[in-house]
Design a protein around this motif. Structure first.
Motif, PDB file in Angstrom:
ATOM      1  N   SER A   1      15.403   0.364  24.537  1.00 54.33           N
ATOM      2  CA  SER A   1      15.371   1.791  25.125  1.00 54.33           C
ATOM      3  C   SER A   1      15.783   2.796  23.792  1.00 54.33           C
ATOM      4  O   SER A   1      15.703   2.429  22.873  1.00 54.33           O
ATOM      5  CB  SER A   1      16.593   1.837  26.371  1.00 54.33           C
ATOM      6  OG  SER A   1      16.549   3.047  26.768  1.00 54.33           O
ATOM      7  N   GLU A   2      15.830   3.677  24.383  1.00 50.86           N
ATOM      8  CA  GLU A   2      15.470   5.164  23.583  1.00 50.86           C
ATOM      9  C   GLU A   2      17.221   5.933  23.847  1.00 50.86           C
ATOM     10  O   GLU A   2      17.355   5.973  24.951  1.00 50.86           O
ATOM     11  CB  GLU A   2      15.154   6.634  23.627  1.00 50.86           C
ATOM     12  CG  GLU A   2      14.130   5.225  22.244  1.00 50.86           C
ATOM     13  CD  GLU A   2      13.118   6.957  22.880  1.00 50.86           C
ATOM     14  OE1 GLU A   2      12.506   7.769  22.971  1.00 50.86           O
ATOM     15  OE2 GLU A   2      11.830   6.693  21.744  1.00 50.86           O
ATOM     16  N   ASP A   3      18.436   5.876  22.699  1.00 51.72           N
ATOM     17  CA  ASP A   3      19.561   6.364  22.609  1.00 51.72           C
ATOM     18  C   ASP A   3      19.683   8.121  22.525  1.00 51.72           C
ATOM     19  O   ASP A   3      18.939   8.630  20.909  1.00 51.72           O
ATOM     20  CB  ASP A   3      20.402   6.233  21.525  1.00 51.72           C
ATOM     21  CG  ASP A   3      22.072   6.970  22.077  1.00 51.72           C
ATOM     22  OD1 ASP A   3      21.832   7.309  22.791  1.00 51.72           O
ATOM     23  OD2 ASP A   3      22.637   6.640  21.003  1.00 51.72           O
ATOM     24  N   LEU A   4      19.929   8.604  23.939  1.00 45.28           N
ATOM     25  CA  LEU A   4      18.572  10.117  23.040  1.00 45.28           C
ATOM     26  C   LEU A   4      20.016  11.271  22.776  1.00 45.28           C
ATOM     27  O   LEU A   4      19.943  12.427  22.735  1.00 45.28           O
ATOM     28  CB  LEU A   4      18.289  11.502  24.679  1.00 45.28           C
ATOM     29  CG  LEU A   4      17.168  10.075  25.877  1.00 45.28           C
ATOM     30  CD1 LEU A   4      16.900  11.073  26.597  1.00 45.28           C
ATOM     31  CD2 LEU A   4      16.024  10.574  24.254  1.00 45.28           C
ATOM     32  N   SER A   5      21.888  10.775  23.152  1.00 43.03           N
ATOM     33  CA  SER A   5      22.788  11.495  22.439  1.00 43.03           C
ATOM     34  C   SER A   5      22.634  11.040  20.903  1.00 43.03           C
ATOM     35  O   SER A   5      24.206  11.969  20.235  1.00 43.03           O
ATOM     36  CB  SER A   5      24.194  10.606  23.381  1.00 43.03           C
ATOM     37  OG  SER A   5      24.119   9.711  22.632  1.00 43.03           O
ATOM     38  N   HIS A   6      22.444  10.705  20.076  1.00 39.59           N
ATOM     39  CA  HIS A   6      22.069  10.368  19.148  1.00 39.59           C
ATOM     40  C   HIS A   6      21.149  10.963  18.530  1.00 39.59           C
ATOM     41  O   HIS A   6      20.062  10.956  18.800  1.00 39.59           O
ATOM     42  CB  HIS A   6      22.423   9.005  18.221  1.00 39.59           C
ATOM     43  CG  HIS A   6      23.885   8.609  18.693  1.00 39.59           C
ATOM     44  ND1 HIS A   6      24.655   8.254  20.051  1.00 39.59           N
ATOM     45  CD2 HIS A   6      24.579   8.785  17.932  1.00 39.59           C
ATOM     46  CE1 HIS A   6      25.590   7.894  20.400  1.00 39.59           C
ATOM     47  NE2 HIS A   6      26.086   8.156  19.031  1.00 39.59           N
ATOM     48  N   TYR A   7      20.851  11.708  17.039  1.00 40.27           N
ATOM     49  CA  TYR A   7      19.873  11.794  15.806  1.00 40.27           C
ATOM     50  C   TYR A   7      20.015  10.683  14.408  1.00 40.27           C
ATOM     51  O   TYR A   7      20.726  10.374  14.676  1.00 40.27           O
ATOM     52  CB  TYR A   7      19.311  13.034  15.623  1.00 40.27           C
ATOM     53  CG  TYR A   7      20.965  13.788  14.942  1.00 40.27           C
ATOM     54  CD1 TYR A   7      21.134  13.853  13.525  1.00 40.27           C
ATOM     55  CD2 TYR A   7      22.057  14.210  16.027  1.00 40.27           C
ATOM     56  CE1 TYR A   7      22.042  14.439  13.046  1.00 40.27           C
ATOM     57  CE2 TYR A   7      23.296  14.868  15.259  1.00 40.27           C
ATOM     58  CZ  TYR A   7      23.618  14.543  14.250  1.00 40.27           C
ATOM     59  OH  TYR A   7      24.423  15.252  13.009  1.00 40.27           O
TER      60      TYR A   7
ATOM     61  N   LYS B   1      14.904  13.397  14.017  1.00 42.91           N
ATOM     62  CA  LYS B   1      14.597  12.947  15.003  1.00 42.91           C
ATOM     63  C   LYS B   1      15.856  13.029  15.955  1.00 42.91           C
ATOM     64  O   LYS B   1      16.388  12.863  15.386  1.00 42.91           O
ATOM     65  CB  LYS B   1      13.580  11.713  15.007  1.00 42.91           C
ATOM     66  CG  LYS B   1      12.805  10.536  14.480  1.00 42.91           C
ATOM     67  CD  LYS B   1      12.660   9.197  14.195  1.00 42.91           C
ATOM     68  CE  LYS B   1      11.741   9.465  13.477  1.00 42.91           C
ATOM     69  NZ  LYS B   1      11.679   7.729  13.072  1.00 42.91           N
ATOM     70  N   HIS B   2      15.776  13.212  17.136  1.00 43.00           N
ATOM     71  CA  HIS B   2      16.701  13.529  18.286  1.00 43.00           C
ATOM     72  C   HIS B   2      16.956  12.366  18.441  1.00 43.00           C
ATOM     73  O   HIS B   2      17.635  12.526  19.910  1.00 43.00           O
ATOM     74  CB  HIS B   2      15.718  15.313  19.322  1.00 43.00           C
ATOM     75  CG  HIS B   2      16.080  16.183  18.249  1.00 43.00           C
ATOM     76  ND1 HIS B   2      17.437  16.933  17.912  1.00 43.00           N
ATOM     77  CD2 HIS B   2      14.998  16.753  18.023  1.00 43.00           C
ATOM     78  CE1 HIS B   2      16.796  17.546  16.857  1.00 43.00           C
ATOM     79  NE2 HIS B   2      15.636  17.967  16.968  1.00 43.00           N
ATOM     80  N   ARG B   3      16.401  10.849  18.927  1.00 40.92           N
ATOM     81  CA  ARG B   3      16.606  10.443  20.121  1.00 40.92           C
ATOM     82  C   ARG B   3      16.601   9.025  18.637  1.00 40.92           C
ATOM     83  O   ARG B   3      16.359   8.826  17.245  1.00 40.92           O
ATOM     84  CB  ARG B   3      15.638  10.360  20.060  1.00 40.92           C
ATOM     85  CG  ARG B   3      14.271   9.574  20.003  1.00 40.92           C
ATOM     86  CD  ARG B   3      13.548   9.205  21.291  1.00 40.92           C
ATOM     87  NE  ARG B   3      13.694  10.800  22.317  1.00 40.92           N
ATOM     88  CZ  ARG B   3      12.624  11.532  22.738  1.00 40.92           C
ATOM     89  NH1 ARG B   3      11.626  11.631  22.333  1.00 40.92           N
ATOM     90  NH2 ARG B   3      13.156  12.662  23.465  1.00 40.92           N
ATOM     91  N   ARG B   4      17.496   7.531  18.987  1.00 45.21           N
ATOM     92  CA  ARG B   4      17.187   6.519  17.533  1.00 45.21           C
ATOM     93  C   ARG B   4      17.068   5.265  19.060  1.00 45.21           C
ATOM     94  O   ARG B   4      16.955   5.264  19.948  1.00 45.21           O
ATOM     95  CB  ARG B   4      18.556   6.444  16.702  1.00 45.21           C
ATOM     96  CG  ARG B   4      19.781   6.563  17.584  1.00 45.21           C
ATOM     97  CD  ARG B   4      21.082   6.218  16.366  1.00 45.21           C
ATOM     98  NE  ARG B   4      21.902   5.496  17.075  1.00 45.21           N
ATOM     99  CZ  ARG B   4      23.711   5.831  16.483  1.00 45.21           C
ATOM    100  NH1 ARG B   4      23.364   6.085  15.119  1.00 45.21           N
ATOM    101  NH2 ARG B   4      24.624   5.360  16.891  1.00 45.21           N
TER     102      ARG B   4
END
Length: 99
Positions: A67-73, A82-85
Motif C-alpha cells: 500500500s502507500e503511506d500518505l502520512s510520511h514523506y 514525494k509526499h507518500r512512501r
C-alpha cells in the motif's frame, strides 16, 4: 496482486537513504529499510527502540500486502520530495527482537 507485481513496486525503495512503513498484526507504524527483494522474500531492516540497533528479518511476499503511506514523506534531500512512501502490511505477528 502477484509476487511479480509486488517486486516491481518494492524495487525502487531498495535504498539505504529511504524508509518504508511496516505494519504487523501486533505492531504498527514501524519504520524500516528494504535491503533486498526477490519473488519469494523481502528483506527488511527495522528500526528498534535501541539506537543504532536494527532488527533484520525476511518476510514472505505471499504474507505481505502493498500500500502507500500518505502520512510520511521521503527523506533523501537529493531527490524530489514525494509526499507518500511505501507501506508493507505483513499478515503475521512481528518476530521477537533478539538483542
Amino acid at each position: 496482486m502477484t509476487n511479480e507485481e509486488k517486486v516491481k513496486k518494492i524495487a525502487p525503495w531498495i535504498d539505504p537513504e529511504e524508509r518504508v512503513t511496516v505494519h504487523f498484526l501486533d505492531a504498527r507504524d514501524l519504520s524500516a529499510e528494504v535491503t533486498s527483494c526477490n519473488y519469494e522474500l523481502v528483506d527488511l531492516s527495522i528500526e528498534t527502540h535501541v539506537p543504532h540497533m536494527r532488527q533484520r528479518i525476511s518476510v514472505p511476499l505471499s504474507r505481505t500486502d502493498i500500500s502507500e503511506d500518505l502520512s510520511h514523506y521521503t527523506r533523501d534531500p537529493e531527490r524530489p520530495l514525494k509526499h507518500r512512501r511505501l507501506m508493507l502490511v505483513v499478515n503475521d505477528m512481528r518476530p521477537p527482537i533478539i538483542y
